[in-house]
Design a protein around this motif. Structure first.
Motif, short mmCIF file in Angstrom:
data_model
loop_
_atom_site.label_atom_id
_atom_site.label_comp_id
_atom_site.label_asym_id
_atom_site.label_seq_id
_atom_site.Cartn_x
_atom_site.Cartn_y
_atom_site.Cartn_z
N ARG A 10 1.43 1.46 -8.57
CA ARG A 10 0.23 1.13 -8.81
C ARG A 10 -0.69 2.49 -8.54
O ARG A 10 -0.17 3.36 -8.23
N PRO A 11 -1.88 2.42 -9.18
CA PRO A 11 -2.55 3.71 -9.07
C PRO A 11 -3.09 4.28 -7.96
O PRO A 11 -3.15 5.52 -7.79
N ASP A 12 -3.18 3.53 -6.80
CA ASP A 12 -3.53 3.88 -5.69
C ASP A 12 -2.19 4.71 -4.63
O ASP A 12 -2.08 4.93 -3.65
N GLY A 13 -0.77 4.48 -5.41
CA GLY A 13 0.45 5.06 -4.94
C GLY A 13 1.27 3.87 -4.21
O GLY A 13 2.24 4.24 -3.85
N GLY A 14 0.82 2.67 -4.47
CA GLY A 14 1.52 1.77 -3.88
C GLY A 14 2.35 1.16 -4.92
O GLY A 14 2.77 1.83 -5.84
N TYR A 15 3.22 -0.03 -4.80
CA TYR A 15 4.09 -0.77 -5.49
C TYR A 15 3.74 -2.31 -5.77
O TYR A 15 3.21 -2.89 -4.92
N GLU A 16 4.09 -2.60 -6.88
CA GLU A 16 3.70 -4.08 -7.14
C GLU A 16 4.99 -4.81 -7.75
O GLU A 16 5.47 -4.13 -8.74
N THR A 18 0.83 -1.27 0.10
CA THR A 18 0.01 0.06 0.09
C THR A 18 0.87 1.29 -0.05
O THR A 18 2.02 1.10 0.26
N PRO A 19 0.33 2.31 -0.29
CA PRO A 19 1.13 3.78 -0.24
C PRO A 19 1.61 3.88 1.04
O PRO A 19 1.16 3.88 2.10
N ASP A 48 2.69 5.89 4.63
CA ASP A 48 2.21 7.05 5.25
C ASP A 48 3.25 8.09 5.90
O ASP A 48 2.93 9.11 6.14
#
Length: 451
Positions: free
Chosen positions: A412-418, A377-378, A380
């Protein structure tokens, strides 16, 4: 002997001067202005400056004292040609210098006004600007040659002026020549210094690029060596098993034939030799600062230790979930090791570059292989600066490529990474064949196995 060679060398040097001047100054080659931040507006300023100087010189010619002129071109033609020379210097500086130098010489030849001999202020200003633009592009030797020839033409104008003007004007003409020489020299020095600074910066950037490429190449080799050291345990285990099975097999068969004993002995001999060669190669790969012997010979991890790895990551405060799809089954050791290391590197990157983020590890078992997916997830809060280039992504790519798989990474579009790795795992069942034929088939498959 040295004294006798000096005049010969001097004569050879003097004979080489025309050739050097021809090679350096006899060219119409295009040489645009270099890309420098403060030069972005230079062409527009030159146009305005030339227009102002042309107007000033025009006013001097029209409103100045009326004097006799020699038959020849109108003086305004020389003003126009020298302004054009400055504009030409934006693309062809050497040709522009020849044009401006010729204009300086001819303007004095066809003028009878002592106040404009050998040059007036406008002519010196334009030629100074032209020498500056020349010094920005060419080597210092070439611009010095241009400066010397300019001063020689000015001195020739002064000598010609002695035949037309009184000797009282000689001091004035000499002072004008000295002033022009000072202007020209300053322009040459400043332009050459700026060119040297630009060249030094360009070389520094090139060196930094080469250093970055060399660092990346060294990192790649280090990562490949590390992977090779890890795979050694896997391959060595298989070779040891083959050797032991070949040694035990004759005792499991009642009244084994001599042919079978010879084949099994050959298998064991080849396995032992291959294991020795493998250890020899590994000795070359190992460096002095490698791991301790206890860590070197520790069993390589597999996906059975994934829960242990995730537990240690959770101990740092990061929430990690595991999702497994498909029928979980044992995979070839190389695939198990690579999958474990990819998950390990990806979770390490989450801890380093995404503080406070959660992660999810997905394992998808398919008939032809394994899909490993790590999503975070992104973060914090901003991540601390990285101390240098790491091996994480590079190592993951190398492990996937080694198995003939693929690795894709990205935000990722939500700010995370994959991170997604597709690892093929071809593990066909051994064919039913007689022992000798089976031995030959296994040897062929081992020779063709890329792992």
């Amino acid at each position: 002997m040295t004294a006798s060679k000096t005049p010969g060398r001097l004569r050879a040097g003097l004979r080489a001067v025309p050739r050097i001047l021809r090679e350096d100054l006899c060219t119409l080659a295009r040489d645009p202005l270099p890309r420098m931040r403060w030069l972005a507006w230079t062409p527009h300023v030159l146009v305005v400056l030339c227009a102002v100087l042309m107007g000033q010189l025009n006013a001097i010619e029209l409103d100045g004292p009326r004097v006799e002129r020699l038959p020849g071109p109108d003086p305004m033609l020389f003003v126009l040609l020298q302004s054009v020379a400055v504009l030409l210097a934006l693309t062809r500086p050497i040709a522009a210098w020849w044009l401006s130098t010729a204009v300086l010489f001819l303007a004095a030849v066809f003028s009878e006004n002592p106040a404009h001999w050998p040059w007036n202020d406008g002519q010196m200003a334009l030629h100074t600007l032209l020498l500056f633009l020349l010094a920005l592009r060419v080597r210092p030797r070439i611009v010095i040659e241009a400066l010397v020839l300019t001063l020689l033409t000015g001195g020739l104008n002064v000598l010609l002026g002695l035949r037309r003007h009184t000797e009282d004007h000689l001091a004035y003409h000499t002072a004008v020549l000295n002033t022009g020489a000072l202007w020209f020299a300053i322009a040459v020095v400043v332009g050459a210094a700026l060119r040297g600074r630009r060249v030094a910066r360009t070389r520094l950037v090139e060196q930094e690029e080469l250093t970055a490429e060399e660092r990346a190449r060294r990192t790649l080799l280090e990562e490949r060596n590390r992977i090779a050291r890890e795979l050694h345990d896997v391959v060595a285990h298989h070779m040891s098993v083959i050797s032991i099975q070949a040694q035990v097999a004759p005792h499991l068969v009642e009244n084994p034939s001599e042919e079978l004993k010879e084949n099994l002995a050959g298998i064991r001999h080849n396995a032992v030799e291959a294991l020795a060669e493998l250890r020899r190669v590994l000795g070359v790969l190992r460096s002095e600062d490698a791991l301790a012997d206890g860590a070197r010979h520790a069993p390589q991890p597999t996906l059975d230790r994934l829960d242990e790895l995730v537990g240690s990551v959770r101990g740092t405060g990061i929430e990690v979930l595991i999702e497994v799809t498909g029928e979980r089954r044992p995979l070839p050791p190389g695939v198990e090791l690579s999958a474990f290391r990819i998950v390990q590197e990806a979770l390490s990157n989450v801890m380093r570059h995404a503080p406070g983020a959660g992660a999810r590890v997905e394992l998808g078992y398919q008939r032809r292989g394994l899909t490993v997916r790590i999503i975070n997830t992104p973060p914090d809060r901003p991540a601390p600066p990285s101390p240098g280039a790491g091996h994480g992504l590079l190592g993951m790519r190398e492990r996937a490529a080694m198995l003939g798989g693929e690795l894709t990474t990205g935000p990722r579009p939500d700010g995370g990474y994959e991170v997604t790795a597709v690892l093929p795992a071809h593990d066909p069942a051994p064919p039913a064949a007689p022992p000798a034929a089976a031995t030959q088939t296994a040897a062929t498959e081992t020779a063709e196995d890329p792992v």
